[in-house]
Design an enzyme around this catalytic site. Structure first.
Site, PDB file in Angstrom:
ATOM      1  N   ARG A  47      33.153 -53.464  54.312  1.00  0.00           N
ATOM      2  CA  ARG A  47      32.374 -52.904  53.186  1.00  0.00           C
ATOM      3  C   ARG A  47      33.217 -52.955  51.903  1.00  0.00           C
ATOM      4  O   ARG A  47      33.925 -52.014  51.538  1.00  0.00           O
ATOM      5  CB  ARG A  47      31.970 -51.466  53.482  1.00  0.00           C
ATOM      6  N   GLN A  66      21.472 -59.033  58.586  1.00  0.00           N
ATOM      7  CA  GLN A  66      21.489 -59.055  57.105  1.00  0.00           C
ATOM      8  C   GLN A  66      22.647 -59.929  56.623  1.00  0.00           C
ATOM      9  O   GLN A  66      23.756 -59.881  57.172  1.00  0.00           O
ATOM     10  CB  GLN A  66      21.702 -57.603  56.628  1.00  0.00           C
ATOM     11  N   ARG A  71      30.176 -63.568  57.806  1.00  0.00           N
ATOM     12  CA  ARG A  71      31.039 -62.477  57.294  1.00  0.00           C
ATOM     13  C   ARG A  71      31.581 -61.609  58.434  1.00  0.00           C
ATOM     14  O   ARG A  71      32.448 -60.771  58.216  1.00  0.00           O
ATOM     15  CB  ARG A  71      30.311 -61.630  56.250  1.00  0.00           C
ATOM     16  N   HIS A 136      29.587 -62.062  47.488  1.00  0.00           N
ATOM     17  CA  HIS A 136      28.992 -60.735  47.243  1.00  0.00           C
ATOM     18  C   HIS A 136      30.066 -59.736  46.760  1.00  0.00           C
ATOM     19  O   HIS A 136      30.396 -58.774  47.467  1.00  0.00           O
ATOM     20  CB  HIS A 136      28.381 -60.277  48.578  1.00  0.00           C
ATOM     21  N   ASP A 181      19.169 -53.040  41.945  1.00  0.00           N
ATOM     22  CA  ASP A 181      19.311 -54.164  42.885  1.00  0.00           C
ATOM     23  C   ASP A 181      18.463 -55.309  42.350  1.00  0.00           C
ATOM     24  O   ASP A 181      17.253 -55.349  42.515  1.00  0.00           O
ATOM     25  CB  ASP A 181      18.816 -53.739  44.271  1.00  0.00           C
ATOM     26  N   GLU A 240      27.263 -60.432  41.993  1.00  0.00           N
ATOM     27  CA  GLU A 240      27.367 -61.428  43.059  1.00  0.00           C
ATOM     28  C   GLU A 240      26.889 -62.793  42.548  1.00  0.00           C
ATOM     29  O   GLU A 240      25.911 -62.870  41.792  1.00  0.00           O
ATOM     30  CB  GLU A 240      26.521 -60.996  44.251  1.00  0.00           C
TER      31      GLU A 240
HETATM   32  O1  TA6 Z   1      23.710 -56.640  46.853  1.00  0.00           O
HETATM   33  C1  TA6 Z   1      22.424 -56.957  47.195  1.00  0.00           C
HETATM   34  C2  TA6 Z   1      22.100 -56.428  48.590  1.00  0.00           C
HETATM   35  O2  TA6 Z   1      21.212 -57.310  49.218  1.00  0.00           O
HETATM   36  C3  TA6 Z   1      21.520 -55.024  48.486  1.00  0.00           C
HETATM   37  O3  TA6 Z   1      20.124 -55.055  48.686  1.00  0.00           O
HETATM   38  C4  TA6 Z   1      22.260 -54.247  49.574  1.00  0.00           C
HETATM   39  O4  TA6 Z   1      21.585 -54.368  50.802  1.00  0.00           O
HETATM   40  C5  TA6 Z   1      23.605 -54.955  49.564  1.00  0.00           C
HETATM   41  O5  TA6 Z   1      23.276 -56.327  49.433  1.00  0.00           O
HETATM   42  C6  TA6 Z   1      24.497 -54.630  50.720  1.00  0.00           C
HETATM   43  O6  TA6 Z   1      24.083 -55.275  51.870  1.00  0.00           O
HETATM   44  P1  TA6 Z   1      24.924 -55.000  53.221  1.00  0.00           P
HETATM   45  O7  TA6 Z   1      24.271 -55.781  54.286  1.00  0.00           O
HETATM   46  O8  TA6 Z   1      26.327 -55.473  52.962  1.00  0.00           O
HETATM   47  O9  TA6 Z   1      24.883 -53.506  53.414  1.00  0.00           O
END
Ligand code: TA6
Length: 269
Positions: A47, A66, A71, A136, A181, A240
């Site tokens: 994180r 996600q 990663r 990111h 966001d 990002e």
């Molecule tokens: O930074 C854009 C984003 O897609 C946000 O919507 C939020 O979900 C962030 O990434 C963090 O994503 P993660 O999967 O690292 O918690």
């Protein structure tokens, strides 16, 4: 974890996701934000720092997680070199895997007064390879209420807080007063983060990227994130750089795609 020291700066990169977690110029505050609650364990993303998002962004319905798969994978430190200008480069490669057949992935981290990272994807297969990419980056700032992001005035964006409605950025100084966001589209602009609390300006320059994402989780989302402190939204912002959603990349057989970001900072002008 690889620690890179140069005469003017230091950086740290975890093999997990080839995640740069730390970059700091001597006599300056750290440039990258790393949550105090970040998990450093298998299959959990780190994180903070610069998560490498590939081969998809967000959570498409047909994807298992996600922000792609790389990663949370262990990359390999393939080599390092010191350059005549005093910068140091570390090269990471992603071990071949079944879900990315004949796709070679390399990541270059160059440390000097600035921090440059480059994600290089080569399509060694016989068919077109479609993917999204995004670096990111989480930045350390002194106080989100005294921080603005500039460089996106007039650029259209998709507002994730409003069902991805398409809007136009009216301000050159984007301020943060709630969860923010936004996916800015069709933009190659350099952006700057103006941090009045730390009296610093951070510059985000990018190559081969037309999407810029600006994110701060704010209060409620911060509380929902188990690997992130409830108050940490006050001391970070994400800007990002990548190619996401409809700006995905279609790479022809034999083609190579490079996404590059250069991060630098100076006392506030
Ligand atoms: O930074 C854009 C984003 O897609 C946000 O919507 C939020 O979900 C962030 O990434 C963090 O994503 P993660 O999967 O690292 O918690």
């Amino acid at each position: 974890m690889v620690r890179i020291e140069t005469p003017r700066s230091v950086a740290e990169v975890y093999l997990q996701g080839a995640t740069v977690t730390h970059f700091q110029k001597h006599k300056e505050a750290p440039l990258l934000f790393l949550s105090a609650l970040s998990r450093f364990e298998d299959n959990a993303p780190i994180r903070g720092g610069i998560p490498v998002i590939f081969p998809w962004f967000g959570k498409p319905a047909d994807k298992p997680s996600q922000h792609g798969s790389v990663r949370t994978r262990a990359w390999i430190l393939a080599g390092t070199k010191s350059n005549p200008d005093g910068s140091v480069e570390a090269r990471f490669t992603l071990p071949p895997c079944a879900e990315l057949p004949s796709i070679a992935v390399e990541y270059l981290v160059t440390v000097s007064e600035a921090l440059s990272v480059e994600l290089i994807v080569t399509n060694q297969s016989a068919s077109e390879f479609t993917f999204e990419n995004c670096l990111h980056t989480y930045f350390t700032i002194g106080d989100i209420s005294k921080t603005t992001v500039s460089g996106l005035k007039g650029v259209e964006y998709l507002d994730a807080m409003d069902n991805f409605a398409r809007k136009t950025e009216r301000d050159d100084a984007i301020r943060f007063k709630c969860e923010t966001d936004r996916v800015y589209v069709n933009t190659t602009h350099t952006t700057e983060i103006h941090d009045a609390a730390l009296r610093r300006t951070i510059r985000v320059e990018k190559e081969n990227s037309v999407s810029t994402v600006v994110w701060n989780p704010w209060i409620e989302k911060a509380k929902r994130m188990t690997d992130y402190g409830d108050e940490e939204y006050k001391s970070m912002v994400c800007v990002e750089s990548g190619n996401v959603r409809s700006e995905e990349i279609k790479l022809a057989p034999g083609g190579t795609s490079s996404l590059k970001v250069k991060l630098s900072s100076n006392p506030a002008s």
